[in-house]
Design a protein around this motif. Structure first.
Motif, PDB file in Angstrom:
ATOM      1  N   UNK A 105     -14.920  -1.498  44.081  1.00 17.42           N
ATOM      2  CA  UNK A 105     -16.259  -1.359  43.676  1.00 17.42           C
ATOM      3  C   UNK A 105     -16.686   0.420  43.926  1.00 17.42           C
TER       4      UNK A 105
ATOM      5  N   UNK B 165     -20.295   2.495  44.231  1.00 19.23           N
ATOM      6  CA  UNK B 165     -21.655   2.401  44.070  1.00 19.23           C
ATOM      7  C   UNK B 165     -22.408   4.037  43.990  1.00 19.23           C
TER       8      UNK B 165
ATOM      9  N   UNK C 169     -28.468   5.200  43.191  1.00 18.83           N
ATOM     10  CA  UNK C 169     -29.530   4.455  42.504  1.00 18.83           C
ATOM     11  C   UNK C 169     -29.339   2.999  42.733  1.00 18.83           C
ATOM     12  N   UNK C 170     -28.023   2.773  43.815  1.00 20.30           N
ATOM     13  CA  UNK C 170     -27.980   1.642  44.151  1.00 20.30           C
ATOM     14  C   UNK C 170     -27.109   0.499  43.685  1.00 20.30           C
ATOM     15  N   UNK C 171     -26.858   0.971  42.131  1.00 26.65           N
ATOM     16  CA  UNK C 171     -25.913  -0.204  41.359  1.00 26.65           C
ATOM     17  C   UNK C 171     -24.700  -0.194  41.853  1.00 26.65           C
ATOM     18  N   UNK C 172     -23.857  -1.213  41.851  1.00 30.74           N
ATOM     19  CA  UNK C 172     -22.625  -1.422  42.135  1.00 30.74           C
ATOM     20  C   UNK C 172     -21.823  -1.520  40.728  1.00 30.74           C
TER      21      UNK C 172
ATOM     22  N   UNK D 125     -19.859   6.182  46.225  1.00 30.26           N
ATOM     23  CA  UNK D 125     -19.517   5.498  47.368  1.00 30.26           C
ATOM     24  C   UNK D 125     -18.418   4.369  46.999  1.00 30.26           C
TER      25      UNK D 125
ATOM     26  N   UNK E 104     -16.137   1.101  47.574  1.00 33.34           N
ATOM     27  CA  UNK E 104     -16.020  -0.332  48.595  1.00 33.34           C
ATOM     28  C   UNK E 104     -14.840  -1.186  48.015  1.00 33.34           C
TER      29      UNK E 104
ATOM     30  N   UNK F  96     -16.502  -7.334  51.894  1.00 35.88           N
ATOM     31  CA  UNK F  96     -16.659  -5.937  51.879  1.00 35.88           C
ATOM     32  C   UNK F  96     -16.102  -4.803  53.135  1.00 35.88           C
ATOM     33  N   UNK F  97     -15.371  -4.059  52.629  1.00 34.77           N
ATOM     34  CA  UNK F  97     -14.908  -2.773  53.693  1.00 34.77           C
ATOM     35  C   UNK F  97     -16.086  -2.007  53.891  1.00 34.77           C
ATOM     36  N   UNK F  98     -15.804  -1.254  55.042  1.00 29.01           N
ATOM     37  CA  UNK F  98     -17.176  -0.188  55.312  1.00 29.01           C
ATOM     38  C   UNK F  98     -17.320   0.889  54.485  1.00 29.01           C
TER      39      UNK F  98
ATOM     40  N   UNK G  28     -16.980   7.335  51.256  1.00 26.16           N
ATOM     41  CA  UNK G  28     -17.993   8.193  50.508  1.00 26.16           C
ATOM     42  C   UNK G  28     -17.202   9.452  50.235  1.00 26.16           C
TER      43      UNK G  28
END
Lengths: 113, 113
Positions: B36, B38, B41-44, B88, B90, B104-106, B109
């Motif tokens: 995924x 990100x 604006x936060x959307x994945x 970012x 994931x 999810x993993x860490x 970035x």
């Protein structure tokens, strides 16, 4: 795809306060998860709750699948609860990808001491 | 319990350079694996998923590719990065039971300059 709306987009609380975060979704779903994204960006599983109610310490969640919403309750909030809370849903069916989560845009929670 | 490792955690790359992000999973067998992204604006957004070794499906056309050389290894690559690849990333895995619940993993970035 499924539309997922979370409210409120931002929430500021004093430590010790209670709060309710809401997730509405546009179609029937088979799975629903709540996540907390910590300051380092990792998504932490809170609840896997396609229906019903679950509780884990100060947090609890309720999903009413027939009415297409889920609620996350945080009681006696602490500064460590700060971060972004995401709701994500999945729908099975022809053409759907298993594990393909549709995410809301999250609720940014800030808890002040 | 299931653990998902990602590296590198942070990466700054020039436009046109190659990319390799790696994800490994411990504590489960035959998982479905996911990448995924990100953006601000936060959307994945789901980029790729894999149901087995060598099996990759892409959700959106893009400059990136994915590979799964081993059961619990998932790699995200690019031959030439674009500015728009910043974000970012994931990696996620299910429990290997096709339940749909994701972990999810860490995260990694990536900043492309």
């Amino acid at each position: 795809g499924i539309q997922v709306e979370q409210s409120p987009p931002d929430l500021i609380l004093q430590e010790g306060a209670n709060s309710t975060l809401r997730c509405n979704f546009s179609d029937s779903v088979n799975n629903l998860q709540w996540f907390h994204q910590n300051p380092w960006g990792q998504l932490i599983n809170l609840f896997y709750i396609p229906s019903g109610t679950k509780q884990n310490g100060r947090l609890s969640a309720t999903t009413v699948a027939t009415e297409r919403y889920s609620l996350l309750y945080i009681s006696s909030s602490q500064t460590t609860d700060s971060g972004v809370y995401f709701c994500a849903v999945e729908r099975y069916g022809r053409g759907s990808t298993l594990g393909r989560l549709y995410f809301g845009r999250g609720t940014q929670l800030t808890v002040w001491p | 319990s299931q653990t998902i490792h990602q590296w590198p955690a942070t990466l700054v790359q020039p436009v046109g350079s190659p990319l390799s992000l790696e994800c490994t999973v411990e504590g489960t067998s035959n998982p479905n694996l996911y990448w995924y992204r990100q953006a601000a604006g936060r959307g994945l957004q789901l980029l790729f998923y894999s149901v087995g070794i060598g099996q990759i499906s892409s959700e959106v056309p893009q400059n990136l590719s994915a590979s799964r050389p081993q059961d619990r290894q998932f790699i995200l690559s690019s031959k030439k990065l674009l500015l728009s690849d910043s974000g970012f990333y994931l990696c996620a895995s299910d429990r290997g039971l096709n339940t749909g619940e994701l972990f999810f993993g860490e995260g990694s970035r990536l900043t492309v300059l």
